[in-house]
Design an enzyme around this catalytic site. Sequence first.
Site, PDB file in Angstrom:
ATOM      1  N   GLU A 142       0.809  -1.228   0.000  1.00 39.85           N
ATOM      2  CA  GLU A 142       0.000   0.000   0.000  1.00 39.85           C
ATOM      3  C   GLU A 142       0.840   1.274   0.000  1.00 39.85           C
ATOM      4  O   GLU A 142       0.822   2.056   0.962  1.00 39.85           O
ATOM      5  CB  GLU A 142      -0.955   0.008   1.199  1.00 39.85           C
ATOM      6  CG  GLU A 142      -2.000  -1.066   1.107  1.00 39.85           C
ATOM      7  CD  GLU A 142      -3.099  -0.923   2.153  1.00 39.85           C
ATOM      8  OE1 GLU A 142      -2.877  -0.262   3.174  1.00 39.85           O
ATOM      9  OE2 GLU A 142      -4.191  -1.461   1.922  1.00 39.85           O
ATOM     10  N   GLU A 298      -6.582  -7.854  -0.838  1.00 34.63           N
ATOM     11  CA  GLU A 298      -7.122  -7.926   0.522  1.00 34.63           C
ATOM     12  C   GLU A 298      -8.588  -7.530   0.420  1.00 34.63           C
ATOM     13  O   GLU A 298      -8.922  -6.603  -0.310  1.00 34.63           O
ATOM     14  CB  GLU A 298      -6.440  -6.919   1.461  1.00 34.63           C
ATOM     15  CG  GLU A 298      -4.965  -7.139   1.635  1.00 34.63           C
ATOM     16  CD  GLU A 298      -4.325  -6.089   2.548  1.00 34.63           C
ATOM     17  OE1 GLU A 298      -5.050  -5.378   3.267  1.00 34.63           O
ATOM     18  OE2 GLU A 298      -3.094  -6.001   2.518  1.00 34.63           O
TER      19      GLU A 298
HETATM   20  C1  GLA Z   1      -4.343  -2.696   4.758  1.00 34.53           C
HETATM   21  C2  GLA Z   1      -3.026  -3.417   4.856  1.00 34.53           C
HETATM   22  C3  GLA Z   1      -3.068  -4.659   5.657  1.00 34.53           C
HETATM   23  C4  GLA Z   1      -3.951  -4.488   6.852  1.00 34.53           C
HETATM   24  C5  GLA Z   1      -5.322  -4.038   6.418  1.00 34.53           C
HETATM   25  C6  GLA Z   1      -6.294  -3.888   7.548  1.00 34.53           C
HETATM   26  O1  GLA Z   1      -5.090  -2.881   3.666  1.00 34.53           O
HETATM   27  O2  GLA Z   1      -2.406  -3.656   3.627  1.00 34.53           O
HETATM   28  O3  GLA Z   1      -1.772  -4.990   6.053  1.00 34.53           O
HETATM   29  O4  GLA Z   1      -3.390  -3.557   7.698  1.00 34.53           O
HETATM   30  O5  GLA Z   1      -5.196  -2.805   5.810  1.00 34.53           O
HETATM   31  O6  GLA Z   1      -6.062  -2.728   8.262  1.00 34.53           O
END
Ligand code: GLA
Length: 670
Positions: A142, A298
């Site tokens: 991210e 995710e």
């Molecule tokens: C993000 C991150 C994950 C996790 C999720 C949930 O998307 O990439 O590592 O932290 O959020 O908070």
Amino acid sequence: MKMGVDYYPEHWERSMWEQDARLMQETGVSLIRVAEFAWSRLEPEEGRYEFGWLDDAIHIFYKYGIQIVIGTPSCTPPNWLVERCPDVLPRDAMRNPRYPGIRGHRCYNSPSMRLYAARIVEKLAAHYASHPAVIGWQIDNEFSLNECHCENCNNRFREWLSKKYVTLEALNQDWGTVVWSGEYSAWEQITTPLGGTTFRNPSFLLDWKRFETDSVVEFQQLQLRILRSYCPDHFVTHNIWSYPMSLDYYKLCEELDFASLDYYPGTSPEKSVSGGYNGALTLDLTRGIKRQNFWIMETISGPPGCWFPMWRTPQPGFIRAFAWQCIARGADTLVHFRWRSAPFGAEQFWHGLIDHSNVPGRRFEEYRRLCDEVNRLSLVLAGSEVIGEAAVLHSHDIYNAFEIQPQAEGMNYFDNLKLYHRALTKSGLLTDVVNTTDDLDKYRLIVAPSLYLLDEQLAEKLKNCVKNGATLIVTNRTGVKNRSNVCWIHPLPAHLAEAAGATVAEYDPVGYDVHTIRMLDGKTYSCSQWCDILEPAGAETVAWYADDFYAGTPAVTVHSYGKGKVYYLGIVAEENFYLDLFDKAAEEAGLTRVTGLPEGVQISIRRKGNSNYLFLLNLTPKQQTVQLNDTYRSLLHERSVGPDVILGPYAVEIVEFVEALGGIPLVATV
Ligand code: GLA
Ligand code: ZN
């Protein structure tokens, strides 16, 4: 098409790995993402690489037929590295370091960060290049702009500027530094936006954002080159985190094989309707990054929470419905975050599919059903692509320019994009969201929200689309500036004035004040944020202001131009205005659509050859009915459905239809 989960072997006793792998296999999971934060375990001290534990874990999952995506761990430099090379830490506008404790504590331009990241990526790539279970990589985690003001970033910024402008004179000229004696007489005088003051030169700030994007891209590129050279058969992706975003995702993903998205729709039942529309936009934006299908790296598995109070738990059907929404809009693989909730650490209450109890419960059973369905349809849907007939244009540069200079109270570029996209989605239209720089020839309806930075090239491209028959909808704050964030000395909408057949005589940034516009037939709509007072020069007026000192003057115009037409909207109106406008525009342009969709029900079509798969998603907690024009075969339920399709709370239906000669026979109307 695969189902996967995010898995952290380093969080669990070794004895649990095999149990987890077995349960995954039984459930239909065939992929895990691992290791994206595991630097301190992969290299516990400088130069001591310990991959044995990961080898063991991967071996177990491999035995159960589960493939592996490895995340490079550069988002979490370990404490020994921070201690050894403090330049790894980013510095804020007061030049104070941002300490670890949370992840993302890394400066993209730090030579040490680059060196150590490249080293561990190279070790990992060499080690796993020919492992039969490993299929690809996620770089970092991210990415976003981190506003680092360290010495390295300052130097790199100056280098970046001198490469772009070559001479200081050119930079002074382009930025208009003459204002407030801001002229630079030596490159060393230029710094990152230190000090945090709000009064800044907007051209400087926009270049700063572009520089920051390039810093991230370069940081990623370093890893990408290593992965490509060691692992030519593996894919490489990155998991982006949602919108709006200052970092230019188009640039970020340019050389990746595909984009991946982390998608967490809001779980509150009251907000699931609006959340579903925002989600549709995020998914369409993600598909638009590379104009191809993407992955979800995710997505939601349980109630999120931790640094904020937990959200509601996903209602029955929610996890499944929102997963299908991703596929409906172009996701080819879904990776749920995460297999089991972490017992410790910053995200203990960001729930996984399995709770701390370690007893698979209601949500897990729903996930199991989802796996069954996706795996069953995977061959049918593999290779199919989402159809888009209307386009909404998006630009990170324009978003940044508006963030730098808000135009009116309550006026927000991205919120307005949401408004237009939501209306298109509610109108049952098939919509792509693409970069302003993309090729737009295939679209018959183009909605271009606030093209605030408009150069001749973009204007020419749009004009050509219209000349060839497209309907173009442009809005207020179009043609205001050039790409240097400097105002055009020209009546608005500048390079599109001729095509719009109208100019802006004056404007009123009305902010939250509510105004009214009236159509020819007397129908009225409310509007706010902004009122352009238009002067038609060839265009017909579609709506007039009904109040204020400009009552009776044109607010919305339409102009025939070549074979197409240009609507100019001088206002930001209530949603109904757009529903009516898009309805009319879609009909005139002959676009495919499902009319009469109930609130919160979304459609989309994936196509492969002659086969079309129409997705009907009820993203609300109440039963809804959609009327199709005929009976179709349901892919999910292996029976016929229609013409009335009853969708229970969070229900999903997928029907197949074969395209008739001469166009799309579909669909459904009320
Ligand atoms: C993000 C991150 C994950 C996790 C999720 C949930 O998307 O990439 O590592 O932290 O959020 O908070
Ligand atoms: Zn820095």
